[in-house]
Design a protein around this motif. Sequence first.
Motif, PDB file in Angstrom:
ATOM      1  N   ASP A  50       0.842  -1.189   0.000  1.00 15.37           N
ATOM      2  CA  ASP A  50       0.000   0.000   0.000  1.00 15.37           C
ATOM      3  C   ASP A  50       0.885   1.250   0.000  1.00 15.37           C
ATOM      4  O   ASP A  50       2.054   1.195   0.393  1.00 15.37           O
ATOM      5  CB  ASP A  50      -0.893  -0.021   1.248  1.00 15.37           C
ATOM      6  CG  ASP A  50      -1.939   1.077   1.245  1.00 15.37           C
ATOM      7  OD1 ASP A  50      -2.256   1.599   0.158  1.00 15.37           O
ATOM      8  OD2 ASP A  50      -2.441   1.407   2.336  1.00 15.37           O
ATOM      9  N   VAL A  51       0.346   2.381  -0.435  1.00 15.49           N
ATOM     10  CA  VAL A  51       1.135   3.619  -0.484  1.00 15.49           C
ATOM     11  C   VAL A  51       1.114   4.344   0.849  1.00 15.49           C
ATOM     12  O   VAL A  51       2.153   4.672   1.413  1.00 15.49           O
ATOM     13  CB  VAL A  51       0.614   4.548  -1.596  1.00 15.49           C
ATOM     14  CG1 VAL A  51       1.361   5.873  -1.577  1.00 15.49           C
ATOM     15  CG2 VAL A  51       0.765   3.887  -2.958  1.00 15.49           C
ATOM     16  N   THR A  62       9.182   0.435  -0.277  1.00 16.09           N
ATOM     17  CA  THR A  62       9.584  -0.136  -1.566  1.00 16.09           C
ATOM     18  C   THR A  62      11.080  -0.002  -1.772  1.00 16.09           C
ATOM     19  O   THR A  62      11.763  -0.965  -2.151  1.00 16.09           O
ATOM     20  CB  THR A  62       8.827   0.550  -2.714  1.00 16.09           C
ATOM     21  OG1 THR A  62       7.437   0.247  -2.598  1.00 16.09           O
ATOM     22  CG2 THR A  62       9.327   0.072  -4.068  1.00 16.09           C
ATOM     23  N   ILE A  75       4.672  -4.717  -6.091  1.00 16.55           N
ATOM     24  CA  ILE A  75       3.514  -4.136  -6.770  1.00 16.55           C
ATOM     25  C   ILE A  75       2.904  -3.136  -5.800  1.00 16.55           C
ATOM     26  O   ILE A  75       2.523  -3.490  -4.688  1.00 16.55           O
ATOM     27  CB  ILE A  75       2.469  -5.198  -7.144  1.00 16.55           C
ATOM     28  CG1 ILE A  75       3.050  -6.236  -8.107  1.00 16.55           C
ATOM     29  CG2 ILE A  75       1.236  -4.528  -7.762  1.00 16.55           C
ATOM     30  CD1 ILE A  75       2.122  -7.405  -8.368  1.00 16.55           C
ATOM     31  N   THR A  76       2.841  -1.885  -6.214  1.00 17.52           N
ATOM     32  CA  THR A  76       2.240  -0.853  -5.373  1.00 17.52           C
ATOM     33  C   THR A  76       0.728  -0.880  -5.531  1.00 17.52           C
ATOM     34  O   THR A  76       0.219  -0.976  -6.638  1.00 17.52           O
ATOM     35  CB  THR A  76       2.769   0.531  -5.775  1.00 17.52           C
ATOM     36  OG1 THR A  76       4.182   0.554  -5.619  1.00 17.52           O
ATOM     37  CG2 THR A  76       2.143   1.619  -4.917  1.00 17.52           C
ATOM     38  N   THR A  78      -2.847   1.230  -4.659  1.00 12.33           N
ATOM     39  CA  THR A  78      -3.318   2.563  -4.307  1.00 12.33           C
ATOM     40  C   THR A  78      -4.795   2.714  -4.597  1.00 12.33           C
ATOM     41  O   THR A  78      -5.338   2.034  -5.458  1.00 12.33           O
ATOM     42  CB  THR A  78      -2.540   3.654  -5.075  1.00 12.33           C
ATOM     43  OG1 THR A  78      -3.022   4.936  -4.683  1.00 12.33           O
ATOM     44  CG2 THR A  78      -2.713   3.511  -6.563  1.00 12.33           C
ATOM     45  N   VAL A  86       2.407   7.282  -6.177  1.00 10.53           N
ATOM     46  CA  VAL A  86       2.538   6.040  -6.925  1.00 10.53           C
ATOM     47  C   VAL A  86       3.714   6.133  -7.886  1.00 10.53           C
ATOM     48  O   VAL A  86       4.513   5.202  -8.008  1.00 10.53           O
ATOM     49  CB  VAL A  86       1.242   5.702  -7.682  1.00 10.53           C
ATOM     50  CG1 VAL A  86       1.401   4.418  -8.473  1.00 10.53           C
ATOM     51  CG2 VAL A  86       0.094   5.561  -6.687  1.00 10.53           C
ATOM     52  N   LEU A  90       7.143   3.774  -8.100  1.00  9.06           N
ATOM     53  CA  LEU A  90       7.723   3.140  -9.288  1.00  9.06           C
ATOM     54  C   LEU A  90       9.184   3.541  -9.436  1.00  9.06           C
ATOM     55  O   LEU A  90      10.047   2.723  -9.742  1.00  9.06           O
ATOM     56  CB  LEU A  90       6.933   3.528 -10.536  1.00  9.06           C
ATOM     57  CG  LEU A  90       5.483   3.055 -10.619  1.00  9.06           C
ATOM     58  CD1 LEU A  90       4.830   3.584 -11.881  1.00  9.06           C
ATOM     59  CD2 LEU A  90       5.401   1.541 -10.568  1.00  9.06           C
ATOM     60  N   ALA A  94       9.471  -0.177  -7.656  1.00 12.45           N
ATOM     61  CA  ALA A  94       8.311  -1.057  -7.818  1.00 12.45           C
ATOM     62  C   ALA A  94       8.209  -1.524  -9.273  1.00 12.45           C
ATOM     63  O   ALA A  94       8.579  -0.812 -10.196  1.00 12.45           O
ATOM     64  CB  ALA A  94       7.033  -0.327  -7.420  1.00 12.45           C
ATOM     65  N   PHE A  97       1.969  -1.064 -10.516  1.00 12.97           N
ATOM     66  CA  PHE A  97       0.989  -0.681  -9.521  1.00 12.97           C
ATOM     67  C   PHE A  97      -0.403  -1.047  -9.996  1.00 12.97           C
ATOM     68  O   PHE A  97      -0.669  -1.149 -11.183  1.00 12.97           O
ATOM     69  CB  PHE A  97       1.082   0.808  -9.153  1.00 12.97           C
ATOM     70  CG  PHE A  97       0.485   1.758 -10.147  1.00 12.97           C
ATOM     71  CD1 PHE A  97       1.275   2.391 -11.083  1.00 12.97           C
ATOM     72  CD2 PHE A  97      -0.886   2.031 -10.127  1.00 12.97           C
ATOM     73  CE1 PHE A  97       0.726   3.284 -11.992  1.00 12.97           C
ATOM     74  CE2 PHE A  97      -1.444   2.924 -11.037  1.00 12.97           C
ATOM     75  CZ  PHE A  97      -0.622   3.547 -11.967  1.00 12.97           C
TER      76      PHE A  97
END
Length: 212
Positions: A50-51, A62, A75-76, A78, A86, A90, A94, A97
């Motif tokens: 999660d963000v 991350t 994998i993010t 959001t 986000v 990345l 990451a 997402f």
Amino acid sequence: MIVDDDALVRLGLADLLETDPDIDVVAQAADGLQAIELAGAHRVDVALVDVRMPRMDGITATARLRALPHPPRVITLTTFDLDEYVYNALAAGADGFLLKDTDPAEILRAVHLVAAGSAMLHPSAARRLIDRYHATNQPHATAAQARLDKLTPRERDVLVLLAEGATNADIATRLTMRESTVKAHVSRILTTLEVTNRVQAALLARDAGLNS
């Protein structure tokens, strides 16, 4: 590993992932700090992160996860379609997402794709997010173009398709080459561009205005 401060979200994701016989949920964390601890205690191939979380947010987590000796792919997750956090995730390493309302089958597919070394970006959010923060930034574009000049013509062909989200198998079909050759090209592209994964290579290609 599932990393989210909402216990109900963690439970729902765990129930979903465990419907796939090829996926094992080995750990669940309520924030980034706990995720770092658990990643050191378990073999984690993919982390869904999660963000926005207390103590340590998903962006910092991350970067910390990707810096581990045996880093999981990330994998993010959001709720926000155009959240600058986000993009930062990345950039921190990451591999993609997803929005939390993504179709369950797509979440399962994302885990498999990312575990195999590909990227998975939510199709509607990814393009707007990348375009908003990079495509119109001329200093970024100039620097990115200089880095892409180091690639061979064939590597640029591969990068164009990679930036479109194509898998290695897709690229092999479209460029009429073996999948093993595509993997070798991708590896050389990441090394030449000095990036750590396909998502960062795709961001760089978009910065440079590279298209088919």
